[in-house]
Enzyme design. Structure first.
Site, PDB file in Angstrom:
ATOM      1  N   PHE A  58      15.030  24.063  25.485  1.00 15.86           N
ATOM      2  CA  PHE A  58      15.686  22.744  25.511  1.00 15.86           C
ATOM      3  C   PHE A  58      16.411  22.397  24.204  1.00 15.86           C
ATOM      4  O   PHE A  58      16.943  21.300  24.067  1.00 15.86           O
ATOM      5  CB  PHE A  58      14.657  21.651  25.851  1.00 15.86           C
ATOM      6  CG  PHE A  58      13.456  21.589  24.926  1.00 15.86           C
ATOM      7  CD1 PHE A  58      13.522  20.905  23.715  1.00 15.86           C
ATOM      8  CD2 PHE A  58      12.257  22.203  25.275  1.00 15.86           C
ATOM      9  CE1 PHE A  58      12.416  20.848  22.872  1.00 15.86           C
ATOM     10  CE2 PHE A  58      11.145  22.159  24.434  1.00 15.86           C
ATOM     11  CZ  PHE A  58      11.236  21.466  23.217  1.00 15.86           C
TER      12      PHE A  58
ATOM     13  N   ARG B  88       6.735   5.110  24.950  1.00 15.48           N
ATOM     14  CA  ARG B  88       7.429   5.993  25.895  1.00 15.48           C
ATOM     15  C   ARG B  88       7.163   5.589  27.335  1.00 15.48           C
ATOM     16  O   ARG B  88       8.026   5.744  28.202  1.00 15.48           O
ATOM     17  CB  ARG B  88       7.053   7.443  25.609  1.00 15.48           C
ATOM     18  CG  ARG B  88       7.798   7.953  24.360  1.00 15.48           C
ATOM     19  CD  ARG B  88       7.259   9.223  23.826  1.00 15.48           C
ATOM     20  NE  ARG B  88       8.194   9.897  22.928  1.00 15.48           N
ATOM     21  CZ  ARG B  88       7.887  10.980  22.212  1.00 15.48           C
ATOM     22  NH1 ARG B  88       6.686  11.505  22.297  1.00 15.48           N
ATOM     23  NH2 ARG B  88       8.786  11.526  21.421  1.00 15.48           N
TER      24      ARG B  88
ATOM     25  N   ARG C 181       2.110   8.121  16.428  1.00 18.28           N
ATOM     26  CA  ARG C 181       2.054   9.040  17.564  1.00 18.28           C
ATOM     27  C   ARG C 181       1.291   8.400  18.734  1.00 18.28           C
ATOM     28  O   ARG C 181       1.671   8.550  19.895  1.00 18.28           O
ATOM     29  CB  ARG C 181       1.396  10.368  17.155  1.00 18.28           C
ATOM     30  CG  ARG C 181       2.165  11.170  16.116  1.00 18.28           C
ATOM     31  CD  ARG C 181       3.449  11.763  16.615  1.00 18.28           C
ATOM     32  NE  ARG C 181       3.286  12.642  17.749  1.00 18.28           N
ATOM     33  CZ  ARG C 181       4.258  13.426  18.231  1.00 18.28           C
ATOM     34  NH1 ARG C 181       5.476  13.435  17.676  1.00 18.28           N
ATOM     35  NH2 ARG C 181       4.058  14.172  19.264  1.00 18.28           N
TER      36      ARG C 181
ATOM     37  N   HIS D 150      11.287   8.974  18.467  1.00 19.13           N
ATOM     38  CA  HIS D 150      10.748  10.149  17.763  1.00 19.13           C
ATOM     39  C   HIS D 150       9.769   9.658  16.714  1.00 19.13           C
ATOM     40  O   HIS D 150       9.975   8.600  16.120  1.00 19.13           O
ATOM     41  CB  HIS D 150      11.871  10.922  17.055  1.00 19.13           C
ATOM     42  CG  HIS D 150      11.346  11.913  16.054  1.00 19.13           C
ATOM     43  ND1 HIS D 150      10.963  13.187  16.413  1.00 19.13           N
ATOM     44  CD2 HIS D 150      11.080  11.797  14.720  1.00 19.13           C
ATOM     45  CE1 HIS D 150      10.501  13.819  15.336  1.00 19.13           C
ATOM     46  NE2 HIS D 150      10.561  13.001  14.292  1.00 19.13           N
TER      47      HIS D 150
ATOM     48  N   ASN E 285      13.346  10.015  25.852  1.00 19.73           N
ATOM     49  CA  ASN E 285      12.040   9.358  25.731  1.00 19.73           C
ATOM     50  C   ASN E 285      11.991   8.309  24.621  1.00 19.73           C
ATOM     51  O   ASN E 285      10.930   7.963  24.119  1.00 19.73           O
ATOM     52  CB  ASN E 285      10.925  10.408  25.612  1.00 19.73           C
ATOM     53  CG  ASN E 285      11.118  11.313  24.410  1.00 19.73           C
ATOM     54  OD1 ASN E 285      11.994  11.088  23.596  1.00 19.73           O
ATOM     55  ND2 ASN E 285      10.286  12.329  24.301  1.00 19.73           N
TER      56      ASN E 285
ATOM     57  N   LYS F   1      15.919   6.544  19.667  1.00 21.56           N
ATOM     58  CA  LYS F   1      16.876   7.541  20.150  1.00 21.56           C
ATOM     59  C   LYS F   1      18.036   6.897  20.918  1.00 21.56           C
ATOM     60  O   LYS F   1      17.968   5.719  21.297  1.00 21.56           O
ATOM     61  CB  LYS F   1      16.137   8.552  21.034  1.00 21.56           C
ATOM     62  CG  LYS F   1      15.119   9.423  20.265  1.00 21.56           C
ATOM     63  CD  LYS F   1      14.522  10.476  21.211  1.00 21.56           C
ATOM     64  CE  LYS F   1      13.558  11.394  20.488  1.00 21.56           C
ATOM     65  NZ  LYS F   1      13.032  12.455  21.406  1.00 21.56           N
TER      66      LYS F   1
ATOM     67  N   GLU G 145      10.995  14.776   6.888  1.00 14.32           N
ATOM     68  CA  GLU G 145      11.921  14.006   7.733  1.00 14.32           C
ATOM     69  C   GLU G 145      12.429  12.748   7.027  1.00 14.32           C
ATOM     70  O   GLU G 145      13.594  12.369   7.188  1.00 14.32           O
ATOM     71  CB  GLU G 145      11.220  13.640   9.048  1.00 14.32           C
ATOM     72  CG  GLU G 145      10.950  14.876   9.913  1.00 14.32           C
ATOM     73  CD  GLU G 145      10.255  14.577  11.235  1.00 14.32           C
ATOM     74  OE1 GLU G 145      10.011  15.522  11.995  1.00 14.32           O
ATOM     75  OE2 GLU G 145       9.943  13.390  11.512  1.00 14.32           O
TER      76      GLU G 145
ATOM     77  N   THR H 177       4.921  12.929  25.101  1.00 10.48           N
ATOM     78  CA  THR H 177       6.352  13.280  25.093  1.00 10.48           C
ATOM     79  C   THR H 177       7.025  12.943  26.425  1.00 10.48           C
ATOM     80  O   THR H 177       8.151  12.445  26.455  1.00 10.48           O
ATOM     81  CB  THR H 177       6.497  14.802  24.805  1.00 10.48           C
ATOM     82  OG1 THR H 177       5.776  15.105  23.607  1.00 10.48           O
ATOM     83  CG2 THR H 177       7.944  15.202  24.647  1.00 10.48           C
TER      84      THR H 177
ATOM     85  N   TYR I 152      15.963  19.281  14.034  1.00  9.60           N
ATOM     86  CA  TYR I 152      15.059  19.815  15.062  1.00  9.60           C
ATOM     87  C   TYR I 152      14.890  21.333  14.967  1.00  9.60           C
ATOM     88  O   TYR I 152      14.524  21.968  15.959  1.00  9.60           O
ATOM     89  CB  TYR I 152      15.583  19.442  16.452  1.00  9.60           C
ATOM     90  CG  TYR I 152      15.098  18.099  16.986  1.00  9.60           C
ATOM     91  CD1 TYR I 152      13.737  17.759  16.972  1.00  9.60           C
ATOM     92  CD2 TYR I 152      15.984  17.190  17.554  1.00  9.60           C
ATOM     93  CE1 TYR I 152      13.289  16.547  17.491  1.00  9.60           C
ATOM     94  CE2 TYR I 152      15.538  15.967  18.076  1.00  9.60           C
ATOM     95  CZ  TYR I 152      14.193  15.662  18.042  1.00  9.60           C
ATOM     96  OH  TYR I 152      13.741  14.473  18.573  1.00  9.60           O
TER      97      TYR I 152
HETATM   98  N1  UDP Z   1      11.951  17.780  24.826  1.00 11.15           N
HETATM   99  C1  UDP Z   1      12.676  18.066  25.953  1.00 11.15           C
HETATM  100  N2  UDP Z   1      12.124  18.886  26.905  1.00 11.15           N
HETATM  101  C2  UDP Z   1      10.871  19.394  26.783  1.00 11.15           C
HETATM  102  C3  UDP Z   1      10.131  19.106  25.619  1.00 11.15           C
HETATM  103  C4  UDP Z   1      10.692  18.291  24.661  1.00 11.15           C
HETATM  104  O1  UDP Z   1      13.811  17.612  26.094  1.00 11.15           O
HETATM  105  O2  UDP Z   1      10.422  20.128  27.676  1.00 11.15           O
HETATM  106  C5  UDP Z   1      12.527  16.918  23.797  1.00 11.15           C
HETATM  107  C6  UDP Z   1      11.925  15.531  23.808  1.00 11.15           C
HETATM  108  O3  UDP Z   1      12.953  14.590  23.609  1.00 11.15           O
HETATM  109  C7  UDP Z   1      10.970  15.553  22.632  1.00 11.15           C
HETATM  110  C8  UDP Z   1      11.709  16.491  21.671  1.00 11.15           C
HETATM  111  O4  UDP Z   1      12.302  17.467  22.517  1.00 11.15           O
HETATM  112  O5  UDP Z   1      10.763  14.254  22.101  1.00 11.15           O
HETATM  113  C9  UDP Z   1      10.842  17.175  20.656  1.00 11.15           C
HETATM  114  O6  UDP Z   1       9.781  17.844  21.341  1.00 11.15           O
HETATM  115  P1  UDP Z   1       8.287  17.758  20.825  1.00 11.15           P
HETATM  116  O7  UDP Z   1       7.499  18.749  21.585  1.00 11.15           O
HETATM  117  O8  UDP Z   1       8.274  17.840  19.333  1.00 11.15           O
HETATM  118  O9  UDP Z   1       7.824  16.298  21.312  1.00 11.15           O
HETATM  119  P2  UDP Z   1       7.517  14.958  20.490  1.00 11.15           P
HETATM  120  O10 UDP Z   1       6.970  15.374  19.155  1.00 11.15           O
HETATM  121  O11 UDP Z   1       8.820  14.217  20.365  1.00 11.15           O
HETATM  122  O12 UDP Z   1       6.519  14.219  21.333  1.00 11.15           O
HETATM  123 MG    MG Z   2       7.631  16.697  17.744  1.00 16.01          MG
END
Ligand code: UDP
Ligand code: MG
Length: 136
Positions: free
Chosen positions: A60, A105, A88, A118, A115, A12, A129, A94, A52
């Site tokens: 958010f 992360r 993952r 992705h 973070n 990112k 994707e 996250t 997204y």
């Molecule tokens: N995100 C954020 N605030 C939140 C939750 C998620 O800014 O409260 C952002 C964060 O960058 C995250 C992305 O949204 O990586 C996608 O969220 P997801 O829940 O899919 O998390 P991930 O799969 O990336 O762990």
């Molecule tokens: Mg996700």
């Protein structure tokens, strides 16, 4: 058992800005991933919204799309056995403050939004994707 999979990874803007892409790529290689395809690009806000869209109802969402389109990113197709789940695990939670020691992360993330990486969350989403960035 052979369960070769592909997953999509994104380095990112916060990590590219800090020039961490080579170091992060080394983490993938050291953990058995093969980088099958990669490109450094900057996407538009509307492309980020499309990418997204599963999060479009979240509070958010707007900030997330602004952020992903705010600077260059590195998108990669990673391959190994169980690539989706293993990526993952390597990424960690996250929220970097909740991510386990040794995860990407934890090591590189700045905050829940910045973070650093992705990763696709299912085999089905990995296909969608990968096709989004590397149309075959
Ligand atoms: N995100 C954020 N605030 C939140 C939750 C998620 O800014 O409260 C952002 C964060 O960058 C995250 C992305 O949204 O990586 C996608 O969220 P997801 O829940 O899919 O998390 P991930 O799969 O990336 O762990
Ligand atoms: Mg996700």
């Amino acid at each position: 058992m052979n369960n070769l999979e592909k997953t999509l990874s994104i380095i990112k803007p916060d990590a590219v800005e800090r020039n961490l892409q080579e170091e992060i790529k080394k983490n993938f290689i050291d953990n058995g991933f093969e980088i099958k395809n990669e490109k450094k690009i900057q996407i538009s806000k509307s492309e980020a919204e499309e990418f997204y869209k599963v999060h479009q109802s979240k509070p958010f969402y707007a900030e997330l799309c602004n952020y992903l389109s705010s600077g260059p990113i590195v998108v990669m197709v990673l391959e190994k056995n169980n690539a989706v789940i293993d990526n993952r695990k390597l990424m960690g939670a996250t929220d970097p403050t909740k991510a386990d020691e040794g995860t990407l992360r934890k090591k590189y993330g700045i905050s829940i939004d910045k973070n650093s990486v992705h990763g696709s969350d299912s085999i089905e989403n990995a296909k969608i994707e990968i096709n989004f960035f590397f149309k075959s």
